[in-house]
Design a protein around this motif. Structure first.
Motif, PDB file in Angstrom:
ATOM      1  N   SER A 152     -45.634 -42.234  52.513  1.00  0.00           N
ATOM      2  CA  SER A 152     -45.146 -41.001  52.887  1.00  0.00           C
ATOM      3  C   SER A 152     -44.474 -40.416  51.497  1.00  0.00           C
ATOM      4  CB  SER A 152     -43.957 -41.426  53.875  1.00  0.00           C
ATOM      5  OG  SER A 152     -42.920 -41.950  53.146  1.00  0.00           O
ATOM      6  N   ALA A 153     -44.069 -39.273  51.247  1.00  0.00           N
ATOM      7  CA  ALA A 153     -43.669 -38.585  50.351  1.00  0.00           C
ATOM      8  C   ALA A 153     -42.294 -39.416  49.838  1.00  0.00           C
ATOM      9  CB  ALA A 153     -42.976 -37.176  50.552  1.00  0.00           C
ATOM     10  N   ASP A 154     -41.593 -39.798  50.872  1.00  0.00           N
ATOM     11  CA  ASP A 154     -40.014 -40.460  50.324  1.00  0.00           C
ATOM     12  C   ASP A 154     -40.533 -41.991  50.029  1.00  0.00           C
ATOM     13  OD1 ASP A 154     -38.403 -38.650  51.345  1.00  0.00           O
ATOM     14  OD2 ASP A 154     -38.081 -39.499  53.266  1.00  0.00           O
ATOM     15  N   GLU A 155     -41.613 -42.728  50.471  1.00  0.00           N
ATOM     16  CA  GLU A 155     -42.106 -44.036  50.021  1.00  0.00           C
ATOM     17  C   GLU A 155     -42.529 -43.738  48.542  1.00  0.00           C
ATOM     18  OE1 GLU A 155     -43.275 -46.359  53.879  1.00  0.00           O
ATOM     19  OE2 GLU A 155     -44.822 -44.823  52.852  1.00  0.00           O
ATOM     20  N   GLN A 156     -43.380 -42.631  48.253  1.00  0.00           N
ATOM     21  CA  GLN A 156     -43.470 -42.275  46.868  1.00  0.00           C
ATOM     22  C   GLN A 156     -42.754 -42.192  46.007  1.00  0.00           C
ATOM     23  OE1 GLN A 156     -46.774 -39.350  46.543  1.00  0.00           O
ATOM     24  NE2 GLN A 156     -47.640 -39.740  48.622  1.00  0.00           N
ATOM     25  N   LYS A 157     -41.579 -41.607  46.160  1.00  0.00           N
ATOM     26  CA  LYS A 157     -40.293 -41.268  45.497  1.00  0.00           C
ATOM     27  C   LYS A 157     -39.504 -42.566  45.157  1.00  0.00           C
ATOM     28  CE  LYS A 157     -40.025 -36.691  47.091  1.00  0.00           C
ATOM     29  NZ  LYS A 157     -39.149 -35.583  47.936  1.00  0.00           N
ATOM     30  N   LEU A 162     -38.425 -46.951  41.524  1.00  0.00           N
ATOM     31  CA  LEU A 162     -38.616 -48.455  41.244  1.00  0.00           C
ATOM     32  C   LEU A 162     -39.237 -48.796  40.104  1.00  0.00           C
ATOM     33  CD1 LEU A 162     -38.760 -49.790  44.930  1.00  0.00           C
ATOM     34  CD2 LEU A 162     -36.791 -49.948  43.516  1.00  0.00           C
ATOM     35  N   LEU A 163     -40.344 -48.027  39.927  1.00  0.00           N
ATOM     36  CA  LEU A 163     -40.867 -48.424  38.673  1.00  0.00           C
ATOM     37  C   LEU A 163     -40.343 -47.716  37.418  1.00  0.00           C
ATOM     38  CD1 LEU A 163     -44.799 -47.526  39.899  1.00  0.00           C
ATOM     39  CD2 LEU A 163     -43.783 -49.817  39.358  1.00  0.00           C
ATOM     40  N   GLU A 164     -39.690 -46.726  37.544  1.00  0.00           N
ATOM     41  CA  GLU A 164     -38.959 -46.213  36.457  1.00  0.00           C
ATOM     42  C   GLU A 164     -37.784 -47.234  36.103  1.00  0.00           C
ATOM     43  OE1 GLU A 164     -38.008 -42.361  37.897  1.00  0.00           O
ATOM     44  OE2 GLU A 164     -39.725 -41.505  36.887  1.00  0.00           O
ATOM     45  N   LYS A 165     -37.105 -47.548  36.922  1.00  0.00           N
ATOM     46  CA  LYS A 165     -36.125 -48.871  36.959  1.00  0.00           C
ATOM     47  C   LYS A 165     -36.658 -49.938  36.049  1.00  0.00           C
ATOM     48  CE  LYS A 165     -32.347 -51.383  39.266  1.00  0.00           C
ATOM     49  NZ  LYS A 165     -31.794 -51.460  40.713  1.00  0.00           N
ATOM     50  N   LEU A 166     -37.853 -50.348  36.515  1.00  0.00           N
ATOM     51  CA  LEU A 166     -38.541 -51.795  35.673  1.00  0.00           C
ATOM     52  C   LEU A 166     -38.675 -51.530  34.650  1.00  0.00           C
ATOM     53  CD1 LEU A 166     -39.818 -54.576  36.649  1.00  0.00           C
ATOM     54  CD2 LEU A 166     -41.891 -53.100  37.118  1.00  0.00           C
TER      55      LEU A 166
END
Length: 179
Positions: A152-157, A162-166
């Motif tokens: 979903s759009a929310d899951e994509q965000k 999470l990837l940006e945090k990583l």
């Protein structure tokens, strides 16, 4: 001495992660199975995605994944120095140089001397190159939408965050990057 072959016929691309995590955890007590699973899954998913994009979108156009990355960086930042294309594409300067020679030969890219430094090379797309990359990127983005469509759009965000945090966390330790 046991010379029997291991029974690995039941292993496949994704089940190998479970197998690897379980076996490494058994044999090396200090292994963090969650971190191992995260990195293996992320690596496999990224490789799968790149292979799919390369084989369905870019290879039919005669480009490799690195060739696409170079054209993409030039398209969105030109005129641009070759060393900046290397940085933006995450590739070595030597790899970019070799690819640019091929792309120039194919009539997609032009090289000129940078006005501020006669040793530096500035890259731009030809009209043919601009048409090629924009057409390719439209097909590329359609395939990206297919991949993203399972979330979903929310899951994509959330996944992006999470990837940006990583990746932001990697600044806290000495991560090696191509330069």
């Amino acid at each position: 001495m046991n010379h029997e072959q291991p029974d690995n016929e039941d292993l496949h691309f994704w089940s190998f992660i479970d197998h690897a995590v379980n076996r490494a955890s058994r044999e090396l007590p200090g292994v963090d199975p969650l971190a191992m699973r995260l990195v293996l899954t992320l690596h496999r998913a990224a490789n799968m995605l790149v292979y799919d994009l390369e084989s369905t979108v870019h290879r039919p156009r005669g480009w490799s994944w690195p060739g696409f990355r170079v054209l993409f960086a030039i398209w969105l930042s030109s005129p641009v120095e070759a060393k900046k294309v290397a940085e933006l594409s995450g590739m070595s300067r030597a790899a970019v140089s070799a690819l640019v020679n091929t792309l120039e030969r194919d009539g997609l890219v032009t090289k000129t001397r940078a006005p501020h430094d006669g040793r530096a090379v500035s890259l731009s797309l030809t009209e043919s190159g601009l048409h090629a990359i924009t057409t390719a990127f439209q097909a590329h983005n359609e395939r990206e939408q297919e991949w993203a469509g399972s979330l979903s759009a929310d899951e994509q965000k959330t996944l992006i965050a999470l990837l940006e945090k990583l990746t932001a966390h990697s600044l806290r330790f000495e991560v090696r990057q191509r330069t």
